[in-house]
Design a protein around this motif. Structure first.
Motif, mmCIF file in Angstrom:
data_model
loop_
_atom_site.group_PDB
_atom_site.id
_atom_site.type_symbol
_atom_site.label_atom_id
_atom_site.label_comp_id
_atom_site.label_asym_id
_atom_site.label_seq_id
_atom_site.Cartn_x
_atom_site.Cartn_y
_atom_site.Cartn_z
ATOM 1 N N SER A 163 -47.646 21.870 -2.044
ATOM 2 C CA SER A 163 -46.444 21.924 -2.887
ATOM 3 C C SER A 163 -46.473 23.176 -3.747
ATOM 4 O O SER A 163 -47.538 23.755 -3.978
ATOM 5 C CB SER A 163 -46.369 20.678 -3.779
ATOM 6 N N GLY A 210 -42.557 28.728 -5.412
ATOM 7 C CA GLY A 210 -42.161 28.229 -4.105
ATOM 8 C C GLY A 210 -41.339 29.263 -3.355
ATOM 9 O O GLY A 210 -41.166 30.405 -3.783
ATOM 10 N N GLY A 211 -40.802 28.860 -2.214
ATOM 11 C CA GLY A 211 -39.978 29.758 -1.413
ATOM 12 C C GLY A 211 -39.747 29.185 -0.035
ATOM 13 O O GLY A 211 -40.404 28.227 0.383
ATOM 14 N N SER A 212 -38.812 29.777 0.693
ATOM 15 C CA SER A 212 -38.468 29.302 2.029
ATOM 16 C C SER A 212 -39.475 29.806 3.051
ATOM 17 O O SER A 212 -40.379 30.594 2.742
ATOM 18 C CB SER A 212 -37.067 29.786 2.408
ATOM 19 N N LEU A 213 -39.283 29.364 4.300
ATOM 20 C CA LEU A 213 -40.149 29.828 5.385
ATOM 21 C C LEU A 213 -40.043 31.336 5.595
ATOM 22 O O LEU A 213 -40.958 31.964 6.136
ATOM 23 C CB LEU A 213 -39.798 29.099 6.681
ATOM 24 N N LEU A 214 -38.923 31.915 5.181
ATOM 25 C CA LEU A 214 -38.704 33.353 5.380
ATOM 26 C C LEU A 214 -39.109 34.176 4.164
ATOM 27 O O LEU A 214 -38.824 35.372 4.101
ATOM 28 C CB LEU A 214 -37.230 33.611 5.714
ATOM 29 N N TYR A 215 -39.781 33.553 3.208
ATOM 30 C CA TYR A 215 -40.143 34.219 1.948
ATOM 31 C C TYR A 215 -40.878 35.533 2.182
ATOM 32 O O TYR A 215 -40.616 36.531 1.502
ATOM 33 C CB TYR A 215 -41.010 33.266 1.119
ATOM 34 N N TYR A 216 -41.812 35.547 3.117
ATOM 35 C CA TYR A 216 -42.693 36.706 3.267
ATOM 36 C C TYR A 216 -42.078 37.838 4.083
ATOM 37 O O TYR A 216 -42.659 38.928 4.144
ATOM 38 C CB TYR A 216 -44.028 36.285 3.876
ATOM 39 N N SER A 248 -46.677 31.171 5.146
ATOM 40 C CA SER A 248 -45.260 30.802 5.188
ATOM 41 C C SER A 248 -45.092 29.294 5.161
ATOM 42 O O SER A 248 -44.110 28.771 4.624
ATOM 43 C CB SER A 248 -44.594 31.383 6.440
ATOM 44 N N LYS A 291 -46.104 30.009 -2.817
ATOM 45 C CA LYS A 291 -45.922 31.327 -2.211
ATOM 46 C C LYS A 291 -45.948 32.389 -3.307
ATOM 47 O O LYS A 291 -45.212 32.308 -4.285
ATOM 48 C CB LYS A 291 -44.609 31.392 -1.437
#
Length: 545
Positions: A280, A286-292, A338, A343
């Motif tokens: 968590s 936090g961030g989405s799967l595309l954060y990186y 990811s 994140k």
């Protein structure tokens, strides 16, 4: 006879004609081959100095991370406790002990200041770059080795982490050393190489914990499996001598800390800062799967275009063992973090080392001037525009703390603005100049961007955010005030004041309170107070007895 040929034996001095151009230039021609081997090492030394050591101690510590590490180190020395770490009088379970030991040694040698606290990270980052140079030079040649090291030394992400008084530069050093030795072992399976990798992993465990075992273990498994050598990986993993080395290096501190703190250490370090961090978002990160994906483009500045040109090489990741190894390393880090709940941009640097090597290997395939120079020129343009952007938008920010912190203009003097414009003009000139190869011009622009980052941008941001914190702390130190923190988390205040700043849930009469300007209304609701200091959103206030 008149007009006839000269008599035999007659002597006439030859006419003094100008020397041919190639004869005049001969000394220079002879000199160039001697200088050429020195150019790459000298450029690398310049990048190391600008990126990691220029103004290293000239700006305040950034909160929260640098301030927390710095204060934990100060309290370690004050307490004489070299096993457990404390932050403002409370147990700190965030990270293992090695970086604190190194910072404490630096402070003991040089005194407590920003330079001493940051020096271990800068030296670790230097060693990290040296490891990249040695590895890439061994497997890809001298020129590519120097190019990989230069890219690493002048990349924004490594520069910021390498200058920070935190654990990540040291961790990245041990990740790089362990992974490089794993590949050397794959090429030449000697037990000494395998066991040396276990040593680096053990030191990584003492630096930041399980991630130091996870990344080399999982990424190397992917590589060996992709090459059809999973059985070799399994045999290497079962090396009892290697595990003995790893445990001998890392376990004594873990056992000592568990003996002191017991289950609180297990809950704080392993569960909260490792398991929960994956499951968590911790502390709102936090961030989405595309954060990186966008984070990667920023971290790799000013070589974002070179990275995009390198990316199609992913289709050929099975072409050679080295390609497979580098891509497996990067892809594991990208996918794993990811999927993680927490994140932060610098997590991606655990997989940036292979990208530095891959980009150096493909550097001559970059032929688009626009792709090469648009990212660094945009970066420099944004830095140049920063004062105007803050003047335009800061007054409209609703939060008082953010409005006051970003609304200060003293960080951007005339010299600052002339400096950034000069760097932008020089970079633009290099982009338009056709007198040198594109890679060489990009490397020169990379050095200019590094200078803009370390000499202009970071000092300005530090002055905006941290300058008032340091100023308030020194004022409180001179006044001998006992200060309590309320609704603020700026541990660097304790470093500069030279004393613990305990947090208080409710301010009490007679206390001096460190807080932010966006908490003043809540403070006023509890009664009158005397304003002792207010600047950039940082407030010191005394409640009457």
């Amino acid at each position: 006879m008149k007009g006839g040929p000269a008599r035999q034996g007659a002597s006439f001095p030859p006419p003094r004609l100008p020397a041919p151009a190639d004869t005049q230039a001969a000394p220079l021609v002879r000199l160039r081959p001697r200088l050429r081997p020195l150019m790459a090492p000298l450029a690398l030394l310049g990048a190391l100095f600008v990126g990691l050591f220029f103004r290293l101690g000239g700006i305040p510590l950034f909160d929260v991370d640098e301030g927390a590490f710095g204060e934990a180190t100060r309290e370690m020395l004050e307490r004489g406790d070299y096993v457990s770490t404390w932050l403002n009088g409370q147990p700190r379970y965030d990270k293992p002990i090695l970086i604190y030991w190194l910072q404490a040694a630096s402070v003991q040698l040089l005194g407590l200041d920003e330079f001493a606290l940051r020096l271990p990270s800068a030296l670790a980052a230097t060693a990290w770059i040296a490891a990249i140079l040695a590895f890439a030079r061994r497997f890809l040649g001298r020129d590519t080795g120097h190019a990989a090291a230069f890219i690493a030394a002048s990349t924004a992400g490594l520069t910021v982490i390498g200058r920070g008084a935190i654990a990540d530069a040291l961790l990245n050093l041990f990740l790089a050393l362990s992974m490089f030795d794993i590949y050397r072992y794959a090429v030449e399976p000697r037990p000494a190489l395998r066991r040396r990798a276990f040593l680096w992993i053990g030191l990584g465990l003492l630096t930041k914990g399980p991630v130091a075992l996870l990344v080399p273990g999982a990424a190397s498994l992917l590589f060996f499996a992709l090459r059809g050598r999973a059985a070799d990986w399994w045999r290497a993993l079962r090396d009892p001598v290697g595990w003995a080395i790893l445990l001998a290096v890392s376990m004594p501190w873990y056992l000592l800390e568990y003996g002191r703190r017991g289950d609180a250490f297990l809950a704080g370090f392993f569960l909260r800062h490792n398991v929960e961090r994956f499951l968590s978002p911790l502390q709102g990160h936090g961030g989405s799967l595309l954060y990186y994906l966008p984070a990667m483009l920023l971290l790799l500045l000013p070589y974002t275009g070179l990275f995009l040109r390198t990316l199609p090489g992913l289709r050929r990741m099975k072409a050679t063992p080295l390609d497979s190894f580098l891509w497996c390393w990067f892809l594991f880090v990208l996918v794993f973090f990811s999927l993680a709940g927490t994140k932060l941009p610098h997590y991606l640097l655990y997989g940036a080392t292979p990208l530095f090597v891959l980009m150096a290997r493909r550097r001559r395939e970059l032929r688009s001037t626009l792709l090469a120079f648009a990212p660094p020129l945009l970066f420099l343009a944004l830095v140049a525009a920063l004062p105007r952007l803050l003047e335009r938008f800061a007054p409209g920010i609703r939060n008082p703390y953010m409005r006051e912190a970003l609304g200060r203009t003293e960080a951007f003097g005339t010299a600052w603005q002339l400096g950034v414009l000069a760097l932008l003009a020089a970079a633009l000139g290099l982009a338009l100049w056709r007198g040198a190869a594109l890679w060489r011009r990009l490397a020169a622009v990379g050095l200019l961007c590094s200078l803009a980052l370390t000499g202009l941008l970071l000092p300005a941001l530090a002055e905006l955010q941290q300058g008032p914190v340091k100023e308030a702390a020194l004022l409180a130190r001179r006044g001998g005030w006992q200060v309590h923190g309320w609704r603020i988390n700026m541990p660097s205040f304790s470093v500069y004041r030279g004393a613990v700043t305990p947090a208080t849930a409710s301010p009490r009469p007679g206390q001096v309170i460190l807080t932010r300007s966006d908490a003043l209304d809540a403070l006023a609701a509890q009664g009158p107070f005397q304003l002792l200091y207010r600047k950039g959103g940082i407030v010191l206030a005394r409640l009457p007895e």
